[in-house]
Write a protein that holds these residues in place. Sequence first.
Motif, PDB file in Angstrom:
ATOM      1  N   GLU A  88       0.831  -1.209   0.000  1.00 22.88           N
ATOM      2  CA  GLU A  88       0.000   0.000   0.000  1.00 22.88           C
ATOM      3  C   GLU A  88       0.865   1.259   0.000  1.00 22.88           C
ATOM      4  O   GLU A  88       0.536   2.254  -0.669  1.00 22.88           O
ATOM      5  CB  GLU A  88      -0.928  -0.019   1.205  1.00 22.88           C
ATOM      6  CG  GLU A  88      -2.021  -1.091   1.121  1.00 22.88           C
ATOM      7  CD  GLU A  88      -2.816  -1.221   2.401  1.00 22.88           C
ATOM      8  OE1 GLU A  88      -2.434  -0.571   3.411  1.00 22.88           O
ATOM      9  OE2 GLU A  88      -3.812  -1.977   2.414  1.00 22.88           O
ATOM     10  N   SER A 131       1.117   4.269  -2.906  1.00 21.57           N
ATOM     11  CA  SER A 131       0.908   5.688  -2.593  1.00 21.57           C
ATOM     12  C   SER A 131       2.108   6.549  -2.982  1.00 21.57           C
ATOM     13  O   SER A 131       2.099   7.759  -2.748  1.00 21.57           O
ATOM     14  CB  SER A 131       0.619   5.860  -1.103  1.00 21.57           C
ATOM     15  OG  SER A 131       1.782   5.618  -0.324  1.00 21.57           O
ATOM     16  N   ASP A 137       9.101   9.915  -1.051  1.00 21.64           N
ATOM     17  CA  ASP A 137       8.761   9.585  -2.430  1.00 21.64           C
ATOM     18  C   ASP A 137       9.975   9.841  -3.315  1.00 21.64           C
ATOM     19  O   ASP A 137      11.044  10.229  -2.836  1.00 21.64           O
ATOM     20  CB  ASP A 137       7.523  10.357  -2.905  1.00 21.64           C
ATOM     21  CG  ASP A 137       7.736  11.869  -2.970  1.00 21.64           C
ATOM     22  OD1 ASP A 137       8.904  12.330  -3.003  1.00 21.64           O
ATOM     23  OD2 ASP A 137       6.726  12.599  -2.986  1.00 21.64           O
ATOM     24  N   SER A 172       6.408  10.920   2.284  1.00 17.95           N
ATOM     25  CA  SER A 172       5.298  10.215   1.643  1.00 17.95           C
ATOM     26  C   SER A 172       4.123  10.096   2.608  1.00 17.95           C
ATOM     27  O   SER A 172       4.283  10.171   3.825  1.00 17.95           O
ATOM     28  CB  SER A 172       5.732   8.822   1.186  1.00 17.95           C
ATOM     29  OG  SER A 172       6.161   8.046   2.297  1.00 17.95           O
ATOM     30  N   THR A 173       2.953   9.926   2.043  1.00 17.13           N
ATOM     31  CA  THR A 173       1.741   9.785   2.840  1.00 17.13           C
ATOM     32  C   THR A 173       1.470   8.309   3.051  1.00 17.13           C
ATOM     33  O   THR A 173       0.994   7.606   2.163  1.00 17.13           O
ATOM     34  CB  THR A 173       0.536  10.435   2.127  1.00 17.13           C
ATOM     35  OG1 THR A 173       0.847  11.802   1.852  1.00 17.13           O
ATOM     36  CG2 THR A 173      -0.702  10.371   3.002  1.00 17.13           C
ATOM     37  N   THR A 174       1.810   7.827   4.224  1.00 20.36           N
ATOM     38  CA  THR A 174       1.614   6.422   4.558  1.00 20.36           C
ATOM     39  C   THR A 174       1.421   6.288   6.058  1.00 20.36           C
ATOM     40  O   THR A 174       2.052   7.020   6.832  1.00 20.36           O
ATOM     41  CB  THR A 174       2.808   5.564   4.101  1.00 20.36           C
ATOM     42  OG1 THR A 174       2.693   4.255   4.672  1.00 20.36           O
ATOM     43  CG2 THR A 174       4.131   6.166   4.528  1.00 20.36           C
TER      44      THR A 174
END
Length: 325
Positions: A234, A238, A251, A257-259
């Motif tokens: 996942e 993303s 990223d 990063s959005t995690t």
Amino acid sequence: MNDRQDNPDIDLMTEIATLYYVEGETQEVIAKRLGISRVRVGRLLKRAQAEGIVDVRVRQHPAVSAEIELELKRRFGLKRALIALDNGDVDAQRASVASLVADHLSRRLEDGSIVAVGMGRNVGAVADNAFDHGERHCSFVCAIGGSLRAGEYMNPDHICRRLALKYGGDSETLYAPALVQNAELRDALYDNPTVRQTLDRARRADVALIGVGDVSEDSNMVRMGWFSPQEIAEARLSGTVGDMMGYDFIDIHGQPSTTPMQGRVVGLTIADLARIPDVIAIASENTKAVGILGALRTGVIDTLATSATNAHTIIRLDEATAAEG
């Protein structure tokens, strides 16, 4: 019994190795000089390598690496790029990259230097590939907490101790787990006086040794049970391409990063690393080129240590993705 009683050839192997590698004598000349056969000289030289009396290291010629080092420095504002020859054996590749970092440290460290130390196989390999340098009176401080599943080799406190033995000085453990359940618990640990004192010392480091991770189901974080393969998948979907020291997930453009994995590791952040004069990022595996590129684009890395293949791949990826940022 001591080593010489257990292995009566130690002195002979040492003498032969000195004549061959230091004085440049041929095996034939050595055989005549010592009154033994040339075949035995060859066998004892091989044993000397196998038993650690001889440490043969192949360096990439400066002319070969100078051009790519200059290109990496120009693109990413690096102070230094340490580029190792490619090796098909992953352990030999890791040792080759680590030995370059060990040599860099031997020139860089002075009495009173503080080194912030991360976690992982590449960071651990630096201690294994360093020669004993005598007393430098350096301090090796854990820059991330520990993990039972990481084992002695990869845990930062054990790495710090091994580095202190090789370079001289002391080590300091961060008495906290590397991974916690959520950001709130992490922040509470940051308020603990013992944890805060060690991290504050790591923030004052002259040098930081950090690994760069890739986001794959075979990563160390999955093997240690930090995150599930599904969480990794996942995160990759993303846009997450890697991590720096297991803490900050990034990223390909070097942005956070959005995690949900973000913010759960106890250790130095990218902002902390930015204040350390020489942040050395170590990544030997050829699966990590994308993660390395993201890490370089954060702007906090000063010295990159990696393989020749990774170096070339990073430059090509940078050219291909620069317009996307």
